[in-house]
Enzyme design. Structure first.
Site, PDB file in Angstrom:
ATOM      1  N   ASP A   1       2.955  -4.687   8.309  1.00  0.00           N
ATOM      2  CA  ASP A   1       1.821  -4.027   7.528  1.00  0.00           C
ATOM      3  C   ASP A   1       0.443  -4.903   8.080  1.00  0.00           C
ATOM      4  OD1 ASP A   1      -0.085  -2.594   7.311  1.00  0.00           O
ATOM      5  OD2 ASP A   1       0.374  -2.145   4.754  1.00  0.00           O
TER       6      ASP A   1
ATOM      7  N   HIS B   1       0.666  -1.316  -0.185  1.00  0.00           N
ATOM      8  CA  HIS B   1      -0.538  -0.030  -0.103  1.00  0.00           C
ATOM      9  C   HIS B   1       0.700   1.322   0.004  1.00  0.00           C
ATOM     10  CE1 HIS B   1      -3.127   3.013   1.603  1.00  0.00           C
ATOM     11  NE2 HIS B   1      -3.695   1.821   1.202  1.00  0.00           N
TER      12      HIS B   1
ATOM     13  N   CYS C   1      -4.918   2.623  -3.910  1.00  0.00           N
ATOM     14  CA  CYS C   1      -3.785   3.041  -2.916  1.00  0.00           C
ATOM     15  C   CYS C   1      -2.009   2.135  -3.160  1.00  0.00           C
ATOM     16  CB  CYS C   1      -3.263   3.204  -1.606  1.00  0.00           C
ATOM     17  SG  CYS C   1      -4.559   4.487  -1.002  1.00  0.00           S
TER      18      CYS C   1
ATOM     19  N   LYS D   1     -10.159  -1.571  10.493  1.00  0.00           N
ATOM     20  CA  LYS D   1     -10.796  -2.360   9.998  1.00  0.00           C
ATOM     21  C   LYS D   1     -10.589  -3.609  10.709  1.00  0.00           C
ATOM     22  CE  LYS D   1      -7.667  -0.825   6.146  1.00  0.00           C
ATOM     23  NZ  LYS D   1      -8.117  -0.223   5.215  1.00  0.00           N
TER      24      LYS D   1
ATOM     25  N   GLN E   1      -4.608  -5.715   6.762  1.00  0.00           N
ATOM     26  CA  GLN E   1      -5.640  -6.411   6.316  1.00  0.00           C
ATOM     27  C   GLN E   1      -5.326  -8.173   6.916  1.00  0.00           C
ATOM     28  OE1 GLN E   1      -8.048  -5.290   4.652  1.00  0.00           O
ATOM     29  NE2 GLN E   1      -6.203  -3.850   3.199  1.00  0.00           N
TER      30      GLN E   1
END
Lengths: 412, 146
Positions: free
Chosen positions: A206, A129, A370, A232, A209
């Site tokens: 990261d 991202h 993104c 999220k 998700q």
């Protein structure tokens, strides 16, 4: 009626906990399939926010009155909850931030600024991202360090062989996502971390998700940093965490200066507070942090594994329904995926598909998500992305497929 | 040529038939886009892209016998349909008529409701660009007349 496999909980019972789902959009029942952007909030999260402002609102940590005490206690409870949620060794390894973007910027601007030197290398993957690209570009430019990018295979996986060759004695930092927001690919982060550690590089994951779908054990993974956004994972917007290994966080300079992060201030010199407060300057997002605890309870009561199994069922069904439509091409077909399905339709722009679906009350995301470098890799401008949460149903996926088919038939 | 307001009123009554049905409206706009005359590929340059649109929109204009003629294309069908509405209103008009035009049809057909804020901004950018062309033609005419 669908149920959450082993729990026997009906999906309808889960849907009932999400007020936002029960509305008409453009005269049709809302079908919310934009969960990778942000998922919806159960009533208990919304109620926790309201309760905080109605009963407990006070600034935390320094007050000695009852409300300040209550707010502080609730805020710190979430820190313990998040420690447990990702299996961190120490509670002070949990830093509250505004979310993944701020967490990555924090690490780049503090660890990066202190430890990167000219000629050093930072390795990212082609799946990242923009928020896991741009902060590294900024710090690399400042320090004269270089970015190296692990290529992505045709199905949308990180090319591990290429990664091995990119790693060298110059590698200082490796930053990759746990799961891709555009394609859903789950990355072999344990292997990525171990290989980086053999080169004494630190690894940032990261987890935007992953947090609502995948088990996270930062000690077992042995990752150095792990970033999560609350919104999220059924929690409020505007908050999230940075996990960092204590010894690394202690070596890092503060990110922002201000209240809370100090021990003592004189005009001559300021000494900084201990972890985690060193990195939490100013009044934090108290209400949202407190409500995040409820989001974790929601996930844990259903069971992350149960949620993931059901979402996987939805994902497989969506892939099957969509790929059966003439003219539809799935983008991102890795065997290990979270519940994200990107696709394109020959000759029809993703925006047009998105607009048509919206007219039918179906919310999907369209565009580059993104991840422009990733779109370039596949030679496309963008995709239509449908992403699923525990409250979605196969009937909703049927509606999605019908909407896509109808658009194609109209445009041909 | 019909006056600007007459064409606007025609558009308003055409959309009224759709009775606010979102899907029909979107289909209708896309259909209008499909009917837009094909733009020459060589005109689809970066210079001709309208700035401020989410989708790519190419726009050219020429002055013939005192009237302005626009050509446009877009990479998305819906945007092509939207720009076709403007072309329908502004083509064959004088630069003055374009500059003086007060566009009210968007509000009457509830455009923002079905294209959203971002696209509405893009739509405003298209109008601005068309008016800029008209202004340039008007200025050129005036200079030539002097």
């Amino acid at each position: 009626m669908s149920t959450l496999a082993a729990t026997g909980i009906k999906i309808d019972q889960i849907r009932a906990q999400f007020p936002v789902l029960h509305q008409l959009v453009n005269g049709k029942p809302l079908i919310y399939l934009d969960n990778a952007a942000t998922n919806q909030k159960p009533k208990r999260v919304i109620e926790a926010l309201a309760r905080y402002y109605e009963k407990d609102n006070a600034n935390i940590h320094r007050g000695i009155h009852t409300l300040a005490e209550r707010a502080t206690k609730a805020y710190e409870e979430t820190r313990h909850v998040m420690q447990r949620f990702i299996h961190a060794k120490h509670v002070e390894e949990i830093i509250f931030t505004r979310g993944v973007t701020e967490s990555i910027n924090l690490v780049a601007a503090t660890y990066g600024r202190k430890f990167l030197n000219a000629g050093d290398e930072v390795i990212l993957s082609g799946l990242e991202h923009h928020s896991n690209i741009v902060p590294w570009q900024m710090i690399c430019e400042e320090k004269g360090a270089h970015l190296k990018v692990i290529p992505v295979t045709e199905v949308g996986e990180i090319d591990l062989k290429a990664y091995r060759t990119l790693l060298s004695s110059k590698t200082r930092i490796v930053a990759v996502n746990h799961a891709s927001n555009s394609l859903g690919t789950i990355n072999p982060i344990k292997e990525i971390i171990d290989l980086a550690h053999q080169r004494q590089a630190v690894v940032l994951i990261d987890g935007a998700q992953a947090s609502a779908h995948l088990p996270i054990d930062v000690q077992e993974l042995d990752c150095d940093f792990y970033c999560i956004s609350s919104h999220k994972m059924y929690g409020p917007t505007g908050t999230g965490i940075l996990y960092g290994k204590k010894e690394l966080l202690e070596e890092m300079p503060p990110y922002m200066g201000g209240g809370e992060m100090i021990k003592e201030v004189t005009f001559a010199k300021t000494t900084y507070n201990e972890l985690p407060y060193k990195f939490e300057a100013g009044t934090p997002n108290i209400a949202d942090v407190i409500a995040l605890k409820e989001a974790v309870s929601f996930i844990e009561e259903l069971g992350k594994e149960q949620i993931a199994a059901y979402e996987l069922e939805l994902l497989k069904y969506a892939a099957q329904r969509l790929s059966a439509i003439k003219g539809v091409r799935l983008v991102g077909t890795a065997p290990e995926k979270v519940s994200v399905q990107s696709f394109i339709v020959d000759g029809i722009h993703p925006f047009d598909i998105g607009q048509m679906l919206d007219a039918r009350g179906i919310a999907v995301r369209t565009g580059h998500h993104c991840t422009q470098p990733l779109m370039d890799r596949f030679g496309i401008e963008g995709t239509v992305r449908a992403s699923f949460s525990v409250y979605n149903t196969k009937a909703e996926i049927d509606s999605l497929a019908e909407g896509v088919e109808r658009t194609i038939n109209f445009m041909r | 040529m019909k006056p600007v307001d007459q064409i606007q009123n025609e558009i308003i009554s055409e959309f009224a038939v759709l009775d606010g049905d979102m899907e029909m409206t979107v289909f209708y706009i896309m259909e209008l886009g499909q009917k837009l005359p094909v733009m020459n590929e060589v005109d689809k340059t970066d210079d001709n892209i309208v700035k401020g649109c989410q989708s790519k929109v190419w726009l050219t204009a020429r002055l013939e016998n005192g009237n302005v003629y626009f050509e446009a294309d877009s990479n998305t069908a819906i945007t092509k349909g939207l720009v076709s509405l403007l072309i329908r209103i502004f083509n064959h008009q004088t630069p003055e008529a374009i500059l003086n035009a007060d566009l009210y049809f968007m509000n009457k057909i509830g455009m923002e409701r079905f294209i959203g804020t971002q696209r509405s901004n893009g739509f405003a950018a298209m109008i601005k660009q068309m008016k800029l062309y008209a202004l340039a033609f008007k200025t050129k005419k005036e200079l030539a007349g002097e």
